[in-house]
Design a protein around this motif. Structure first.
Motif, PDB file in Angstrom:
ATOM      1  N   MET A  85      -2.883   1.392  -4.315  1.00 36.78           N
ATOM      2  CA  MET A  85      -2.324   2.724  -4.545  1.00 36.78           C
ATOM      3  C   MET A  85      -3.360   3.767  -4.137  1.00 36.78           C
ATOM      4  O   MET A  85      -4.472   3.790  -4.666  1.00 36.78           O
ATOM      5  N   SER A  86      -2.987   4.624  -3.183  1.00 37.32           N
ATOM      6  CA  SER A  86      -3.944   5.603  -2.657  1.00 37.32           C
ATOM      7  C   SER A  86      -3.692   6.990  -3.221  1.00 37.32           C
ATOM      8  O   SER A  86      -2.584   7.342  -3.598  1.00 37.32           O
ATOM      9  N   ALA A 116      -0.002   0.907 -11.390  1.00 38.23           N
ATOM     10  CA  ALA A 116      -0.430  -0.124 -10.435  1.00 38.23           C
ATOM     11  C   ALA A 116      -0.295  -1.527 -11.041  1.00 38.23           C
ATOM     12  O   ALA A 116       0.180  -2.458 -10.378  1.00 38.23           O
ATOM     13  N   ASP A 171      -8.016   6.059  -5.908  1.00 39.55           N
ATOM     14  CA  ASP A 171      -7.392   4.839  -5.374  1.00 39.55           C
ATOM     15  C   ASP A 171      -7.425   3.776  -6.462  1.00 39.55           C
ATOM     16  O   ASP A 171      -8.427   3.640  -7.169  1.00 39.55           O
ATOM     17  N   ARG A 178       0.857  -1.195   0.000  1.00 40.69           N
ATOM     18  CA  ARG A 178       0.000   0.000   0.000  1.00 40.69           C
ATOM     19  C   ARG A 178       0.885   1.234   0.000  1.00 40.69           C
ATOM     20  O   ARG A 178       1.708   1.415   0.892  1.00 40.69           O
ATOM     21  N   GLY A 179       0.719   2.062  -1.019  1.00 34.06           N
ATOM     22  CA  GLY A 179       1.497   3.292  -1.064  1.00 34.06           C
ATOM     23  C   GLY A 179       0.807   4.338  -1.905  1.00 34.06           C
ATOM     24  O   GLY A 179      -0.195   4.057  -2.570  1.00 34.06           O
ATOM     25  N   ASN A 180       1.351   5.565  -1.882  1.00 37.39           N
ATOM     26  CA  ASN A 180       0.814   6.592  -2.774  1.00 37.39           C
ATOM     27  C   ASN A 180       1.395   6.360  -4.181  1.00 37.39           C
ATOM     28  O   ASN A 180       2.216   5.458  -4.392  1.00 37.39           O
ATOM     29  N   ALA A 181       0.965   7.169  -5.141  1.00 34.87           N
ATOM     30  CA  ALA A 181       1.335   6.900  -6.534  1.00 34.87           C
ATOM     31  C   ALA A 181       2.850   6.914  -6.750  1.00 34.87           C
ATOM     32  O   ALA A 181       3.383   6.085  -7.504  1.00 34.87           O
ATOM     33  N   GLU A 202       5.192   6.182  -4.559  1.00 32.85           N
ATOM     34  CA  GLU A 202       5.778   4.976  -3.950  1.00 32.85           C
ATOM     35  C   GLU A 202       5.522   3.756  -4.835  1.00 32.85           C
ATOM     36  O   GLU A 202       6.430   2.941  -5.069  1.00 32.85           O
ATOM     37  N   ILE A 203       4.301   3.637  -5.337  1.00 31.78           N
ATOM     38  CA  ILE A 203       3.984   2.484  -6.184  1.00 31.78           C
ATOM     39  C   ILE A 203       4.753   2.561  -7.511  1.00 31.78           C
ATOM     40  O   ILE A 203       5.200   1.531  -8.045  1.00 31.78           O
ATOM     41  N   ILE A 209      -1.441  -4.589  -5.357  1.00 30.97           N
ATOM     42  CA  ILE A 209      -1.048  -3.191  -5.177  1.00 30.97           C
ATOM     43  C   ILE A 209      -2.264  -2.383  -4.742  1.00 30.97           C
ATOM     44  O   ILE A 209      -3.322  -2.449  -5.378  1.00 30.97           O
ATOM     45  N   LEU A 223      -2.085   6.135 -13.803  1.00 23.57           N
ATOM     46  CA  LEU A 223      -2.162   5.419 -12.526  1.00 23.57           C
ATOM     47  C   LEU A 223      -2.455   3.931 -12.707  1.00 23.57           C
ATOM     48  O   LEU A 223      -1.910   3.087 -11.989  1.00 23.57           O
TER      49      LEU A 223
END
Ligand SMILES: Nc1ncnc2c1ncn2[C@@H]1O[C@H](COP(=O)(O)OP(=O)(O)OP(=O)(O)O)[C@@H](O)[C@H]1O
Ligand SMILES: Cc1ncsc1CCO
Ligand SMILES: [Mg+2]
Length: 259
Positions: free
Chosen positions: A157-158, A144, A162, A113-116, A118-119, A155, A140
């Motif tokens: 992605m928040s 992901a 999301d 789980r990460g923000n864009a 991080e992913i 994945i 996005l």
């Protein structure tokens, strides 16, 4: 599991937390009906993994002295067949990728789980960031899906949108609640919530349930308060009040299938 099951079975979520946000993370797990526990002592890991339903590893304030212990924790969870969620805070900063690479080399991570930004690091795609925040723009869904294929993990992605993907099935929730991003730790808490919902079985659906729950709590909180301090507490209250029926209705309206 669905929210009804979560509330009746109260999954125990073992958070190897960062030292910035553990109080908020513990409260989020607690108010939805789960049971949080935090620990850092390796001698405790076998006992705690044994009684836990999910293990959530947050590398936000990692220390080299604890790295072998973090890997051991993930391995114990693998052996005990407990879901492992990784929250790779600011992994795009090279020093921050050290614990992430080490844990992923020696253990199986079920969900990231990460923000864009991080992913995007896992996908090998450039994406602008500023410390713990994602600031860039990009495709996005592709990010992901690529990250899922490269890591073998689901994945989560928040962000304003999301995205959850296992590389084959991809689902999105495009609901913009900017106040959610003003509270440091919402992402960390979301990772723990994902652990709780996946405590019985790891799936895209269970991961989407957790993402939808945080998003809906944010939507409801934003109707009542407009400033970050009150908002964080209101999110806790809305998470507490949210019913299984309200969550399923929100999901039916807002969860879309991506390509
Ligand atoms: N602009 C936004 N609009 C709507 N929701 C958002 C927005 N940004 C973040 N969120 C929501 O906030 C929650 C946390 O996501 P975020 O991407 O901020 O995590 P994060 O960067 O890891 O946060 P933190 O490091 O503070 O824990 C998610 O539920 C996400 O849906
Ligand atoms: C601010 C911050 N620094 C390391 S972890 C953390 C909390 C957000 O994940
Ligand atoms: Mg984060």
């Amino acid at each position: 599991m669905d929210l009804k099951t979560l509330k009746t079975t109260s999954p125990l979520v073992f958070n190897y937390a960062n030292y910035v946000t553990p109080q908020f993370v513990a409260n989020v797990v607690n108010v939805v009906g789960g049971s949080p526990i935090m620990a850092r002592e390796i001698a405790e890991f076998p006992d705690l993994v044994g009684v836990s339903d999910a293990v959530v590893i947050n590398t936000g304030t990692w220390r080299r002295a604890e790295l072998l212990e973090t890997i051991k924790l993930a391995q114990l969870a693998n052996q005990a067949k407990k879901v492992v969620v990784l929250d790779p805070v600011a992994v795009g900063i090279p020093s921050r990728s050290v614990p992430v690479k080490a844990v992923m080399a020696d253990a199986k991570i079920d969900i990231i789980r990460g923000n864009a930004a991080e992913i995007a690091w896992f996908a090998g795609i450039d994406f602008a960031s500023h410390g713990i925040d994602a600031t860039g723009e990009g495709d996005l869904l592709t990010i992901a899906q690529q990250a899922a294929k490269k890591t073998g993990a689901i994945i989560a992605m928040s962000g304003a949108t999301d995205v959850v993907s296992d590389g084959m099935t991809t689902q999105t929730i495009a609901v913009d609640v900017p106040l959610l991003a003003t509270n440091v730790g919402t992402g960390d808490a979301l990772s723990a919530l994902i652990g709780a919902f996946n405590g019985d079985e790891v799936s895209v659906t269970n991961t989407v349930r957790a993402m939808a729950m945080m998003k809906l709590a944010g939507v409801q909180a934003a109707k009542k308060v407009t400033t970050p301090g009150y908002f964080a507490n209101q999110v806790l209250d809305e998470l507490y009040l949210l019913t299984a029926e309200a969550l399923e209705t929100f999901m039916a309206q807002e969860v879309k299938n991506g390509q």
